[in-house]
Design a protein around this motif. Structure first.
Motif, PDB file in Angstrom:
ATOM      1  N   MET A 148       7.582   0.427  11.794  1.00 19.09           N
ATOM      2  CA  MET A 148       6.460  -0.285  12.867  1.00 19.09           C
ATOM      3  C   MET A 148       5.145   1.165  12.620  1.00 19.09           C
ATOM      4  SD  MET A 148       8.914  -1.598  14.584  1.00 19.09           S
ATOM      5  CE  MET A 148      10.553  -0.854  14.630  1.00 19.09           C
ATOM      6  N   MET A 149       5.710   2.516  13.082  1.00 16.10           N
ATOM      7  CA  MET A 149       4.787   3.466  13.360  1.00 16.10           C
ATOM      8  C   MET A 149       3.339   3.217  12.467  1.00 16.10           C
ATOM      9  SD  MET A 149       5.136   4.900  15.597  1.00 16.10           S
ATOM     10  CE  MET A 149       5.921   3.185  16.674  1.00 16.10           C
ATOM     11  N   VAL A 150       3.483   3.018  11.250  1.00 19.30           N
ATOM     12  CA  VAL A 150       2.620   3.402   9.647  1.00 19.30           C
ATOM     13  C   VAL A 150       2.005   1.949   9.793  1.00 19.30           C
ATOM     14  CG1 VAL A 150       2.885   2.341   6.896  1.00 19.30           C
ATOM     15  CG2 VAL A 150       4.229   4.257   8.734  1.00 19.30           C
ATOM     16  N   MET A 151       2.450   0.419  10.627  1.00 24.57           N
ATOM     17  CA  MET A 151       1.943  -0.273  10.681  1.00 24.57           C
ATOM     18  C   MET A 151       0.711  -0.433  11.798  1.00 24.57           C
ATOM     19  SD  MET A 151       4.678  -3.655  10.726  1.00 24.57           S
ATOM     20  CE  MET A 151       4.335  -4.829   9.760  1.00 24.57           C
ATOM     21  N   LEU A 152       0.914  -0.078  13.092  1.00 24.31           N
ATOM     22  CA  LEU A 152      -0.523   0.723  13.852  1.00 24.31           C
ATOM     23  C   LEU A 152      -1.238   1.105  13.302  1.00 24.31           C
ATOM     24  CD1 LEU A 152       2.820   0.968  16.738  1.00 24.31           C
ATOM     25  CD2 LEU A 152       0.962  -0.793  16.420  1.00 24.31           C
ATOM     26  N   GLU A 153      -0.766   2.324  12.800  1.00 22.65           N
ATOM     27  CA  GLU A 153      -1.710   2.977  12.466  1.00 22.65           C
ATOM     28  C   GLU A 153      -2.561   2.273  10.860  1.00 22.65           C
ATOM     29  OE1 GLU A 153       0.615   6.340   9.937  1.00 22.65           O
ATOM     30  OE2 GLU A 153       1.038   7.141  11.871  1.00 22.65           O
ATOM     31  N   LYS A 194       0.708  -0.835  -0.667  1.00 21.09           N
ATOM     32  CA  LYS A 194      -0.026   0.225   0.242  1.00 21.09           C
ATOM     33  C   LYS A 194       0.986   1.697  -0.436  1.00 21.09           C
ATOM     34  CE  LYS A 194      -3.837   2.364   2.226  1.00 21.09           C
ATOM     35  NZ  LYS A 194      -4.675   2.391   3.833  1.00 21.09           N
ATOM     36  N   VAL A 195       1.877   1.293   1.069  1.00 21.36           N
ATOM     37  CA  VAL A 195       2.668   2.808   0.900  1.00 21.36           C
ATOM     38  C   VAL A 195       3.381   2.551  -0.790  1.00 21.36           C
ATOM     39  CG1 VAL A 195       4.924   2.947   2.067  1.00 21.36           C
ATOM     40  CG2 VAL A 195       3.381   2.214   3.581  1.00 21.36           C
ATOM     41  N   VAL A 241       7.865  -7.105   9.911  1.00 22.94           N
ATOM     42  CA  VAL A 241       8.029  -5.336   9.458  1.00 22.94           C
ATOM     43  C   VAL A 241       8.984  -5.351   8.791  1.00 22.94           C
ATOM     44  CG1 VAL A 241       9.842  -3.585  11.440  1.00 22.94           C
ATOM     45  CG2 VAL A 241       8.345  -5.290  12.211  1.00 22.94           C
ATOM     46  N   GLY A 242      10.017  -6.270   8.557  1.00 21.55           N
ATOM     47  CA  GLY A 242      11.272  -6.594   6.871  1.00 21.55           C
ATOM     48  C   GLY A 242      10.432  -5.675   6.571  1.00 21.55           C
ATOM     49  N   PRO A 243       9.664  -6.407   5.083  1.00 18.69           N
ATOM     50  CA  PRO A 243       9.302  -5.433   4.159  1.00 18.69           C
ATOM     51  C   PRO A 243       8.772  -4.000   4.048  1.00 18.69           C
ATOM     52  CG  PRO A 243       7.895  -7.724   4.370  1.00 18.69           C
ATOM     53  CD  PRO A 243       8.204  -7.420   5.470  1.00 18.69           C
ATOM     54  N   MET A 244       8.252  -3.524   5.469  1.00 15.92           N
ATOM     55  CA  MET A 244       7.951  -2.046   5.173  1.00 15.92           C
ATOM     56  C   MET A 244       9.335  -1.088   5.161  1.00 15.92           C
ATOM     57  SD  MET A 244       4.944  -1.879   6.179  1.00 15.92           S
ATOM     58  CE  MET A 244       4.971  -0.186   6.626  1.00 15.92           C
ATOM     59  N   THR A 245      10.477  -1.988   5.822  1.00  9.42           N
ATOM     60  CA  THR A 245      11.967  -0.919   5.744  1.00  9.42           C
ATOM     61  C   THR A 245      12.093  -0.761   4.189  1.00  9.42           C
ATOM     62  OG1 THR A 245      12.799  -1.968   7.596  1.00  9.42           O
ATOM     63  CG2 THR A 245      14.437  -0.920   6.215  1.00  9.42           C
ATOM     64  N   ILE A 246      11.708  -1.438   3.411  1.00  7.19           N
ATOM     65  CA  ILE A 246      12.231  -0.449   1.954  1.00  7.19           C
ATOM     66  C   ILE A 246      11.139   0.098   1.364  1.00  7.19           C
ATOM     67  CG2 ILE A 246      12.039  -1.714  -0.570  1.00  7.19           C
ATOM     68  CD1 ILE A 246      14.466  -4.128   0.304  1.00  7.19           C
ATOM     69  N   ALA A 247       9.600  -0.536   2.351  1.00  9.76           N
ATOM     70  CA  ALA A 247       8.506   0.465   0.801  1.00  9.76           C
ATOM     71  C   ALA A 247       8.918   1.841   2.192  1.00  9.76           C
ATOM     72  CB  ALA A 247       7.866   0.307   2.205  1.00  9.76           C
ATOM     73  N   MET A 248       9.351   2.320   3.267  1.00 15.44           N
ATOM     74  CA  MET A 248       9.551   3.153   3.891  1.00 15.44           C
ATOM     75  C   MET A 248      10.670   4.201   3.317  1.00 15.44           C
ATOM     76  SD  MET A 248       7.130   3.689   5.242  1.00 15.44           S
ATOM     77  CE  MET A 248       7.480   5.065   5.504  1.00 15.44           C
ATOM     78  N   LEU A 249      11.261   3.185   3.170  1.00 15.01           N
ATOM     79  CA  LEU A 249      13.126   4.275   1.981  1.00 15.01           C
ATOM     80  C   LEU A 249      12.544   4.325   0.765  1.00 15.01           C
ATOM     81  CD1 LEU A 249      16.439   4.233   1.118  1.00 15.01           C
ATOM     82  CD2 LEU A 249      15.473   1.871   0.622  1.00 15.01           C
ATOM     83  N   LEU A 250      11.657   4.063  -0.661  1.00 16.73           N
ATOM     84  CA  LEU A 250      11.185   4.299  -1.688  1.00 16.73           C
ATOM     85  C   LEU A 250      10.069   5.981  -0.633  1.00 16.73           C
ATOM     86  CD1 LEU A 250      10.475   0.917  -2.924  1.00 16.73           C
ATOM     87  CD2 LEU A 250      11.635   2.772  -3.110  1.00 16.73           C
ATOM     88  N   HIS A 251       9.723   5.534   0.376  1.00 21.44           N
ATOM     89  CA  HIS A 251       8.534   7.278   0.666  1.00 21.44           C
ATOM     90  C   HIS A 251       9.323   8.139   1.081  1.00 21.44           C
ATOM     91  CE1 HIS A 251       5.588   8.920   3.190  1.00 21.44           C
ATOM     92  NE2 HIS A 251       6.840   9.312   4.469  1.00 21.44           N
ATOM     93  N   ASN A 252      11.032   7.523   1.488  1.00 19.79           N
ATOM     94  CA  ASN A 252      11.750   8.772   2.327  1.00 19.79           C
ATOM     95  C   ASN A 252      12.729   9.037   0.773  1.00 19.79           C
ATOM     96  OD1 ASN A 252      11.643   9.112   4.677  1.00 19.79           O
ATOM     97  ND2 ASN A 252      13.472   7.814   5.272  1.00 19.79           N
ATOM     98  N   THR A 253      12.627   8.593   0.108  1.00 21.39           N
ATOM     99  CA  THR A 253      13.541   9.295  -1.365  1.00 21.39           C
ATOM    100  C   THR A 253      12.157   9.754  -1.755  1.00 21.39           C
ATOM    101  OG1 THR A 253      14.365   7.111  -1.334  1.00 21.39           O
ATOM    102  CG2 THR A 253      14.397   8.408  -3.756  1.00 21.39           C
ATOM    103  N   LEU A 254      11.302   9.679  -2.449  1.00 18.69           N
ATOM    104  CA  LEU A 254       9.931  10.733  -2.582  1.00 18.69           C
ATOM    105  C   LEU A 254       9.653  11.871  -1.109  1.00 18.69           C
ATOM    106  CD1 LEU A 254       7.528  11.564  -4.604  1.00 18.69           C
ATOM    107  CD2 LEU A 254       6.198   9.952  -2.770  1.00 18.69           C
TER     108      LEU A 254
END
Length: 283
Positions: free
Chosen positions: A143-148, A11-12, A260-273
Protein backbone atom coordinates in the motif's frame (compact mmCIF):
# COMPACT_ATOMS: atom_id res chain seq x y z
CA UNK A 1 -8.14 8.19 -10.27
CA UNK A 2 -8.30 4.40 -10.05
CA UNK A 3 -5.08 3.05 -8.52
CA UNK A 4 -4.24 0.06 -10.70
CA UNK A 5 -2.61 -2.58 -8.52
CA UNK A 6 -1.95 -4.87 -11.47
CA UNK A 7 0.17 -2.24 -13.24
CA UNK A 8 2.05 -1.16 -10.11
CA UNK A 9 2.72 -4.76 -9.03
CA UNK A 10 4.06 -5.57 -12.51
CA UNK A 11 6.50 -2.67 -12.22
CA UNK A 12 7.72 -4.01 -8.84
CA UNK A 13 8.08 -7.52 -10.29
CA UNK A 14 9.97 -6.21 -13.32
CA UNK A 15 12.42 -4.42 -11.00
CA UNK A 16 12.98 -7.68 -9.09
CA UNK A 17 13.35 -9.56 -12.39
CA UNK A 18 16.06 -7.15 -13.59
CA UNK A 19 18.02 -7.54 -10.34
CA UNK A 20 17.79 -11.33 -10.52
CA UNK A 21 19.02 -11.21 -14.13
CA UNK A 22 22.02 -9.13 -12.99
CA UNK A 23 22.81 -11.73 -10.34
CA UNK A 24 22.71 -14.41 -13.03
CA UNK A 25 25.02 -12.38 -15.26
CA UNK A 26 27.56 -12.16 -12.42
CA UNK A 27 27.44 -15.91 -11.86
CA UNK A 28 25.72 -15.71 -8.47
CA UNK A 29 23.02 -18.10 -7.29
CA UNK A 30 19.48 -16.77 -7.53
CA UNK A 31 17.28 -16.09 -4.48
CA UNK A 32 15.01 -18.97 -3.46
CA UNK A 33 11.61 -18.94 -1.77
CA UNK A 34 10.26 -21.99 0.08
CA UNK A 35 6.49 -22.20 0.63
CA UNK A 36 4.91 -24.71 3.00
CA UNK A 37 1.28 -25.64 2.39
CA UNK A 38 -0.48 -27.70 5.08
CA UNK A 39 -3.72 -29.30 3.92
CA UNK A 40 -5.79 -28.69 0.78
CA UNK A 41 -7.60 -25.40 1.47
CA UNK A 42 -8.71 -24.30 -2.04
CA UNK A 43 -7.99 -20.59 -1.46
CA UNK A 44 -4.56 -21.40 -0.02
CA UNK A 45 -3.78 -23.66 -2.99
CA UNK A 46 -4.65 -20.79 -5.35
CA UNK A 47 -2.45 -18.35 -3.43
CA UNK A 48 0.48 -20.77 -3.47
CA UNK A 49 0.05 -21.36 -7.21
CA UNK A 50 0.10 -17.59 -7.82
CA UNK A 51 3.28 -17.30 -5.76
CA UNK A 52 4.89 -20.02 -7.90
CA UNK A 53 3.88 -18.14 -11.06
CA UNK A 54 5.35 -14.95 -9.61
CA UNK A 55 8.64 -16.68 -8.78
CA UNK A 56 8.88 -18.06 -12.31
CA UNK A 57 8.23 -14.62 -13.81
CA UNK A 58 11.01 -12.88 -11.88
CA UNK A 59 13.45 -15.80 -12.01
CA UNK A 60 13.44 -16.59 -8.29
CA UNK A 61 13.84 -20.24 -7.26
CA UNK A 62 10.68 -21.79 -5.85
CA UNK A 63 10.30 -24.74 -3.49
CA UNK A 64 6.81 -25.99 -2.61
CA UNK A 65 6.46 -28.33 0.34
CA UNK A 66 3.01 -29.87 0.65
CA UNK A 67 2.06 -31.47 3.96
CA UNK A 68 -1.15 -33.28 4.86
CA UNK A 69 -3.99 -31.87 6.95
CA UNK A 70 -2.99 -34.39 9.66
CA UNK A 71 0.57 -33.03 9.92
CA UNK A 72 1.46 -32.47 13.59
CA UNK A 73 2.80 -29.17 14.85
CA UNK A 74 6.10 -30.90 15.68
CA UNK A 75 6.44 -32.20 12.11
CA UNK A 76 5.78 -28.73 10.70
CA UNK A 77 8.29 -27.12 13.07
CA UNK A 78 10.90 -29.72 12.10
CA UNK A 79 10.39 -28.80 8.42
CA UNK A 80 10.80 -25.09 9.24
CA UNK A 81 14.02 -25.75 11.19
CA UNK A 82 15.38 -27.68 8.19
CA UNK A 83 14.68 -24.71 5.91
CA UNK A 84 16.14 -22.29 8.47
CA UNK A 85 19.41 -24.23 8.28
CA UNK A 86 19.44 -24.49 4.46
CA UNK A 87 21.81 -21.83 3.08
CA UNK A 88 20.25 -22.08 -0.39
CA UNK A 89 16.83 -20.95 0.94
CA UNK A 90 16.41 -17.18 1.44
CA UNK A 91 12.69 -16.87 2.16
CA UNK A 92 10.31 -19.11 4.09
CA UNK A 93 6.55 -18.72 3.96
CA UNK A 94 4.01 -20.91 5.75
CA UNK A 95 0.67 -20.43 4.02
CA UNK A 96 -2.07 -19.38 6.41
CA UNK A 97 -4.56 -20.36 7.71
CA UNK A 98 -3.23 -23.53 9.32
CA UNK A 99 -5.35 -26.47 10.54
CA UNK A 100 -6.94 -25.80 13.94
CA UNK A 101 -4.61 -28.16 15.85
CA UNK A 102 -1.51 -26.13 14.87
CA UNK A 103 -0.69 -22.89 16.71
CA UNK A 104 -0.08 -20.12 14.17
CA UNK A 105 1.92 -17.96 16.59
CA UNK A 106 4.34 -20.78 17.43
CA UNK A 107 4.87 -21.54 13.74
CA UNK A 108 5.53 -17.90 12.78
CA UNK A 109 8.01 -17.51 15.64
CA UNK A 110 9.87 -20.66 14.52
CA UNK A 111 10.86 -19.06 11.18
CA UNK A 112 14.29 -17.43 11.06
CA UNK A 113 13.49 -13.65 11.13
CA UNK A 114 16.05 -13.14 8.34
CA UNK A 115 14.02 -15.51 6.15
CA UNK A 116 10.58 -14.30 7.26
CA UNK A 117 9.47 -12.82 3.93
CA UNK A 118 5.88 -12.41 5.17
CA UNK A 119 7.22 -9.94 7.73
CA UNK A 120 5.15 -11.47 10.57
CA UNK A 121 7.92 -12.54 12.97
CA UNK A 122 8.03 -10.53 16.23
CA UNK A 123 11.61 -9.45 15.42
CA UNK A 124 10.51 -7.92 12.10
CA UNK A 125 7.45 -6.30 13.70
CA UNK A 126 9.75 -4.84 16.39
CA UNK A 127 12.09 -3.54 13.68
CA UNK A 128 9.11 -1.87 12.00
CA UNK A 129 8.05 -0.32 15.33
CA UNK A 130 11.58 0.96 15.99
CA UNK A 131 12.19 2.13 12.42
CA UNK A 132 15.04 -0.34 11.93
CA UNK A 133 15.99 -2.36 8.84
CA UNK A 134 13.89 -5.49 8.47
CA UNK A 135 11.40 -7.37 6.32
CA UNK A 136 8.06 -5.55 6.13
CA UNK A 137 4.61 -7.22 6.00
CA UNK A 138 3.74 -7.53 2.32
CA UNK A 139 0.24 -6.05 2.09
CA UNK A 140 0.94 -2.89 4.16
CA UNK A 141 4.26 -2.43 2.33
CA UNK A 142 2.42 -2.76 -0.99
CA UNK A 143 0.00 0.00 0.00
CA UNK A 144 2.89 2.37 0.71
CA UNK A 145 4.33 1.58 -2.73
CA UNK A 146 0.92 2.29 -4.30
CA UNK A 147 0.79 5.74 -2.68
CA UNK A 148 4.35 6.46 -3.83
CA UNK A 149 3.46 5.39 -7.36
CA UNK A 150 0.75 8.06 -7.62
CA UNK A 151 3.06 10.66 -6.07
CA UNK A 152 1.06 10.95 -2.85
CA UNK A 153 3.04 12.30 0.11
CA UNK A 154 1.73 11.21 3.52
CA UNK A 155 3.56 13.89 5.47
CA UNK A 156 1.09 15.82 7.64
CA UNK A 157 -1.91 13.92 6.24
CA UNK A 158 -4.71 12.43 8.34
CA UNK A 159 -4.72 8.65 7.86
CA UNK A 160 -7.55 6.54 9.27
CA UNK A 161 -7.02 2.77 9.35
CA UNK A 162 -10.19 0.78 10.03
CA UNK A 163 -8.99 -2.60 11.25
CA UNK A 164 -6.43 -3.56 13.88
CA UNK A 165 -5.10 -6.93 12.72
CA UNK A 166 -1.43 -7.84 13.16
CA UNK A 167 -1.22 -8.59 9.42
CA UNK A 168 -2.62 -5.34 7.99
CA UNK A 169 -4.10 -2.77 10.37
CA UNK A 170 -1.32 -2.30 12.92
CA UNK A 171 1.64 -2.53 10.49
CA UNK A 172 0.14 -0.14 7.92
CA UNK A 173 -0.54 2.35 10.72
CA UNK A 174 3.15 2.16 11.75
CA UNK A 175 4.28 2.58 8.14
CA UNK A 176 2.06 5.65 7.69
CA UNK A 177 3.42 7.05 10.96
CA UNK A 178 6.96 6.54 9.67
CA UNK A 179 6.00 8.77 6.72
CA UNK A 180 5.02 11.55 9.17
CA UNK A 181 1.25 11.06 8.81
CA UNK A 182 -1.16 11.61 11.70
CA UNK A 183 -2.68 8.18 12.22
CA UNK A 184 -5.94 6.99 13.78
CA UNK A 185 -6.63 3.27 14.19
CA UNK A 186 -10.37 2.59 14.25
CA UNK A 187 -12.18 -0.73 14.66
CA UNK A 188 -15.52 -2.39 15.44
CA UNK A 189 -15.72 -0.75 18.89
CA UNK A 190 -14.93 2.78 17.67
CA UNK A 191 -17.66 5.26 18.55
CA UNK A 192 -18.91 7.54 15.76
CA UNK A 193 -16.92 5.55 13.18
CA UNK A 194 -18.42 7.43 10.24
CA UNK A 195 -17.35 10.79 11.67
CA UNK A 196 -13.84 9.46 12.32
CA UNK A 197 -13.57 8.24 8.71
CA UNK A 198 -14.86 11.54 7.31
CA UNK A 199 -11.74 13.30 8.67
CA UNK A 200 -9.38 11.06 6.70
CA UNK A 201 -7.18 12.32 3.87
CA UNK A 202 -6.38 8.62 3.42
CA UNK A 203 -8.90 5.95 4.43
CA UNK A 204 -7.61 2.37 4.69
CA UNK A 205 -10.46 -0.15 4.94
CA UNK A 206 -9.46 -3.53 6.37
CA UNK A 207 -12.44 -4.99 8.22
CA UNK A 208 -13.62 -7.83 5.97
CA UNK A 209 -17.23 -6.63 5.62
CA UNK A 210 -18.54 -6.37 2.06
CA UNK A 211 -19.25 -2.78 0.90
CA UNK A 212 -19.37 -1.48 4.48
CA UNK A 213 -18.03 1.94 3.48
CA UNK A 214 -20.17 4.02 1.14
CA UNK A 215 -19.61 7.64 0.08
CA UNK A 216 -21.00 8.95 3.38
CA UNK A 217 -17.84 7.67 5.12
CA UNK A 218 -15.34 9.54 2.96
CA UNK A 219 -14.63 13.20 2.49
CA UNK A 220 -14.36 14.66 -0.99
CA UNK A 221 -10.86 14.27 -2.39
CA UNK A 222 -9.78 11.50 -0.01
CA UNK A 223 -7.56 8.61 -1.09
CA UNK A 224 -9.21 5.23 -0.38
CA UNK A 225 -7.25 1.99 -0.08
CA UNK A 226 -9.47 -1.08 0.13
CA UNK A 227 -7.89 -4.22 1.62
CA UNK A 228 -11.14 -6.21 1.78
CA UNK A 229 -11.75 -9.35 -0.26
CA UNK A 230 -15.37 -10.39 0.05
CA UNK A 231 -18.32 -11.70 -1.96
CA UNK A 232 -21.35 -9.49 -2.59
CA UNK A 233 -25.02 -10.50 -2.84
CA UNK A 234 -24.37 -11.70 -6.43
CA UNK A 235 -21.33 -13.75 -5.32
CA UNK A 236 -18.98 -11.33 -7.08
CA UNK A 237 -15.66 -10.31 -5.54
CA UNK A 238 -15.85 -6.97 -3.80
CA UNK A 239 -14.03 -4.99 -1.16
CA UNK A 240 -14.96 -3.36 2.13
CA UNK A 241 -15.64 -0.14 0.17
CA UNK A 242 -18.64 0.33 -2.11
CA UNK A 243 -16.50 1.19 -5.13
CA UNK A 244 -19.30 2.47 -7.39
CA UNK A 245 -20.61 4.84 -4.74
CA UNK A 246 -17.18 6.15 -3.73
CA UNK A 247 -15.18 6.33 -6.97
CA UNK A 248 -16.40 9.79 -8.00
CA UNK A 249 -16.00 11.32 -4.54
CA UNK A 250 -12.48 10.04 -3.89
CA UNK A 251 -9.34 11.63 -5.34
CA UNK A 252 -7.95 8.12 -5.84
CA UNK A 253 -9.28 4.66 -5.00
CA UNK A 254 -8.24 1.01 -5.30
CA UNK A 255 -10.66 -1.43 -6.97
CA UNK A 256 -11.38 -5.00 -5.84
CA UNK A 257 -10.18 -7.11 -7.52
CA UNK A 258 -7.09 -5.56 -9.13
CA UNK A 259 -6.13 -3.13 -6.38
CA UNK A 260 -4.21 -3.98 -3.21
CA UNK A 261 -4.35 -7.77 -3.83
CA UNK A 262 -1.73 -8.03 -6.63
CA UNK A 263 0.71 -5.95 -4.54
CA UNK A 264 0.98 -8.64 -1.85
CA UNK A 265 2.73 -11.19 -4.07
CA UNK A 266 4.86 -8.50 -5.72
CA UNK A 267 6.14 -7.36 -2.30
CA UNK A 268 6.70 -11.00 -1.28
CA UNK A 269 9.04 -11.39 -4.26
CA UNK A 270 10.69 -8.06 -3.39
CA UNK A 271 11.16 -9.28 0.21
CA UNK A 272 12.70 -12.56 -0.97
CA UNK A 273 15.26 -10.65 -3.00
CA UNK A 274 15.89 -8.30 -0.06
CA UNK A 275 16.35 -11.22 2.36
CA UNK A 276 18.83 -12.77 -0.08
CA UNK A 277 20.80 -9.51 -0.39
CA UNK A 278 20.90 -8.98 3.38
CA UNK A 279 22.14 -12.55 3.95
CA UNK A 280 24.71 -12.32 1.16
CA UNK A 281 25.81 -8.75 2.06
CA UNK A 282 24.94 -7.48 -1.42
CA UNK A 283 24.03 -3.80 -1.85
Amino acid sequence: MIINGKEISLKVKDEVKQEVERLNEHGKRVPTLAVILVGRNPASMTYVKNKEIGCRYVGIGSIKIEMSEQTTQEELLKQIYTLNADNTVDGILVQLPLPAHIDEKTVIEAIDPKKDVDGFHPVNIANLFLGKEGLLPCTPYGMMVMLESIGYDLEGKEVVVVGRSNIVGKPVALLALSKSATVTIAHSRTKNLKEVCQKADVLIAAVGVAKMFDDSYIKAGAVVLDVGMNRDENNKLCGDVDFEKCKNKAQAITPVPGGVGPMTIAMLLHNTLKAYKLRENIE
